[in-house]
Design an enzyme around this catalytic site. Structure first.
Site, mmCIF file in Angstrom:
data_model
loop_
_atom_site.group_PDB
_atom_site.id
_atom_site.type_symbol
_atom_site.label_atom_id
_atom_site.label_comp_id
_atom_site.label_asym_id
_atom_site.label_seq_id
_atom_site.Cartn_x
_atom_site.Cartn_y
_atom_site.Cartn_z
ATOM 1 N N GLY A 4 -9.345 -8.896 -0.628
ATOM 2 C CA GLY A 4 -8.153 -9.332 0.097
ATOM 3 C C GLY A 4 -7.630 -10.705 -0.266
ATOM 4 O O GLY A 4 -6.438 -10.872 -0.542
ATOM 5 N N GLY A 38 -14.016 -3.710 0.190
ATOM 6 C CA GLY A 38 -15.392 -3.211 0.341
ATOM 7 C C GLY A 38 -15.679 -2.051 -0.604
ATOM 8 O O GLY A 38 -16.754 -1.981 -1.206
ATOM 9 N N LYS A 47 -20.279 -14.764 1.332
ATOM 10 C CA LYS A 47 -21.712 -14.445 1.384
ATOM 11 C C LYS A 47 -22.304 -13.922 0.082
ATOM 12 O O LYS A 47 -21.767 -13.004 -0.522
ATOM 13 C CB LYS A 47 -21.933 -13.383 2.451
ATOM 14 N N ARG A 77 0.822 -1.220 0.000
ATOM 15 C CA ARG A 77 0.000 0.000 0.000
ATOM 16 C C ARG A 77 0.852 1.263 0.000
ATOM 17 O O ARG A 77 0.436 2.280 -0.560
ATOM 18 C CB ARG A 77 -0.935 0.010 1.208
HETATM 19 P P1 AMP Z 1 -15.398 -12.536 1.332
HETATM 20 O O1 AMP Z 1 -14.882 -11.647 2.429
HETATM 21 O O2 AMP Z 1 -16.863 -12.476 1.141
HETATM 22 O O3 AMP Z 1 -14.606 -12.421 0.062
HETATM 23 O O4 AMP Z 1 -15.175 -14.008 1.872
HETATM 24 C C1 AMP Z 1 -13.932 -14.536 2.165
HETATM 25 C C2 AMP Z 1 -14.136 -15.720 3.066
HETATM 26 O O5 AMP Z 1 -14.937 -16.685 2.426
HETATM 27 C C3 AMP Z 1 -12.846 -16.407 3.405
HETATM 28 O O6 AMP Z 1 -12.585 -16.208 4.761
HETATM 29 C C4 AMP Z 1 -13.123 -17.866 3.087
HETATM 30 O O7 AMP Z 1 -12.680 -18.739 4.093
HETATM 31 C C5 AMP Z 1 -14.624 -17.921 3.006
HETATM 32 N N1 AMP Z 1 -15.081 -19.037 2.158
HETATM 33 C C6 AMP Z 1 -14.849 -19.226 0.868
HETATM 34 N N2 AMP Z 1 -15.370 -20.387 0.456
HETATM 35 C C7 AMP Z 1 -15.945 -20.958 1.524
HETATM 36 C C8 AMP Z 1 -16.656 -22.174 1.749
HETATM 37 N N3 AMP Z 1 -16.881 -23.047 0.756
HETATM 38 N N4 AMP Z 1 -17.104 -22.428 3.005
HETATM 39 C C9 AMP Z 1 -16.890 -21.553 4.001
HETATM 40 N N5 AMP Z 1 -16.238 -20.381 3.854
HETATM 41 C C10 AMP Z 1 -15.763 -20.094 2.631
#
Ligand code: AMP
Length: 428
Positions: free
Chosen positions: A361, A384, A202, A40
């Site tokens: 990230g 974000g 999510k 950064r």
């Molecule tokens: P995000 O911040 O929405 O990009 O989500 C990132 C997080 O999604 C990471 O901490 C991953 O461990 C989690 N993740 C990705 N795939 C899975 C999965 N199949 N089951 C549970 N967590 C997941």
């Protein structure tokens, strides 16, 4: 509309107050602070170097971590001043506080081409509250406001938004300009085929982005836990996988939209599944890959995409001329569940004919860890913020900077009426 940049502003001899994102990881070993990743800091060098070269008096401000509104020596930006000085090959002054008499004196004693870094903005609770009195104190330190911190542009804080109301001259920095170019223009008018890969935990975080990108993309690939909420929408079994039952309807709508627009939507056809996962110890019970088209059995959870899914992604990714990727394909933090994410990093990096844009990230970490980052056209510094930007939401830290045309029009009126710029105190 393009925003006014530092190149549109006469900066020589002026104090330029620049919001940067120096929120870097720091490790403390035996009383020594060590910056473990200075990406950064390096990312802001073009802006800082340009201002220095043009004789500006550069005052930099940033947050670091979450000090909860009070000073915390472990979250001091002092080590960042040293690293920045090393990278610039010039002295960087440091002010122990970001407001007050000391900071004002330091800023006002700067000579042309000198650089000052202020202490962590979040040592004051007023920063995140966008407190007008605090914003006004920050504004005392500069004559021109520049925002180069894309990662915090979705937050209306004093340093990202409030301060701008007290300084008539405002512009974005060169890093912010690049972010807006790639996430804005490149994705608004993508070279085709345009392939979008979304992963992560999510659906709720990304459903609006999915909705927007379904209007643009030729192929949408969905991995990560998100994919299994789409499985539910297709009536498939998901075992113990992480899903959001209250988002199944949204996932169904997205599937319908993709179908009605003729967009290819790829979901995992096979997955790596485990019975138990321990996030704290970062380990799982022994896992296995499902057969292609096999649903997730009871008692098992899907934690990564499988080889047949990767094989299905190969063709669209090789043919793509624009690729946007955000979010890991599995539980990337745990060894054994990270293969899909690394394989996607490789496939994206392999396509040298495409404009590749990566944000978020974990996807960025995967690229860095596999040494592939320099093969990507643009890596966004905002997680974000990039999602909110792609949703089409106005980001406060960007809205507060005038468009180029708006500035030209104002200048023309000022010229016609003989008026100079005035300090604005109005909230937007
Ligand atoms: P995000 O911040 O929405 O990009 O989500 C990132 C997080 O999604 C990471 O901490 C991953 O461990 C989690 N993740 C990705 N795939 C899975 C999965 N199949 N089951 C549970 N967590 C997941």
């Amino acid at each position: 509309m393009a925003k006014r940049t530092i190149l549109d502003v006469e900066v020589r001899g002026k104090r330029v107050l620049v919001r940067v994102d120096f929120n870097v990881p720091i490790e403390h070993v035996d009383g020594d602070a060590r910056i473990t990743d200075d990406t950064r800091i390096r990312a802001t060098l073009p802006t800082v170097q340009n201002l220095v070269k043009r004789g500006a008096r550069v005052v930099l401000m940033s947050h670091l971590g979450r000090p909860k509104g009070k000073p915390d020596p472990k979250l001091s930006l002092r080590p960042v001043a040293d690293r920045l000085g090393y990278l610039l090959q010039k002295r960087v002054r440091f002010s122990d506080d970001c407001i007050g008499a000391g900071a004002e004196n330091s800023a006002k004693s700067l000579q042309d081409g000198e650089v000052l870094l202020l202490e962590n903005l979040r040592f004051h609770p007023e920063e995140e509250k966008n407190d007008p009195a605090f914003s006004r104190q920050l504004a005392q330190l500069g004559e021109i406001y520049v925002n180069d911190a894309f990662g915090t542009a979705h937050r209306a804080h004093s340093s990202t938004e409030g301060v701008a109301h007290f300084l008539a001259e405002r512009a974005i920095g060169l890093l912010m300009e690049k972010e807006l170019h790639f996430l804005g223009e490149e994705l608004a008018h993508p070279a085709r085929p345009f392939v979008v890969i979304l992963g992560g935990a999510k659906v709720s975080d990304k459903i609006r982005v999915i909705d927007r990108l379904l209007a643009k993309a030729d192929v949408l690939i969905i991995g990560g836990a998100m994919a299994y909420t789409f499985y539910l929408a297709q009536g498939k079994a998901v075992g113990k996988s992480l899903v959001e039952p209250d988002r199944v309807e949204m996932a169904r709508l997205a599937l319908n939209k993709a179908a009605s627009r003729g967009i290819e939507l790829l979901l995992p056809v096979d997955s790596y599944i485990v019975e138990h996962i321990d996030f704290e110890r970062r380990q799982t019970s022994p896992g296995r890959y499902t057969q292609p088209a096999e649903e997730i059995p009871d008692g098992w959870r899907a934690v990564d995409i499988g080889p047949a899914t990767l094989a299905a992604m190969k063709r669209p990714l090789a043919a793509a001329r624009t690729i946007f990727w955000n979010g890991p394909m599995g539980v990337f933090e745990i060894r054994g569940c990270d293969k899909g994410t690394f394989a996607v990093a490789e496939m994206v990096a392999e396509n040298r004919d495409a404009v590749s844009i990566v944000g978020g990230g974990d996807s960025v970490k995967a690229l860095h860890r596999s040494g592939l980052a320099d093969r990507i056209t643009f890596i966004s510094t905002g997680g974000g913020a990039s999602l909110e930007f792609l949703e089409g939401k106005p980001l406060p830290g960007i809205s507060v900077i005038p468009d180029k045309a708006e500035e030209e029009a104002k200048a023309a009126i000022a010229h016609a009426t003989g008026e100079g710029p005035t300090e604005s105190f109005l909230p937007t």
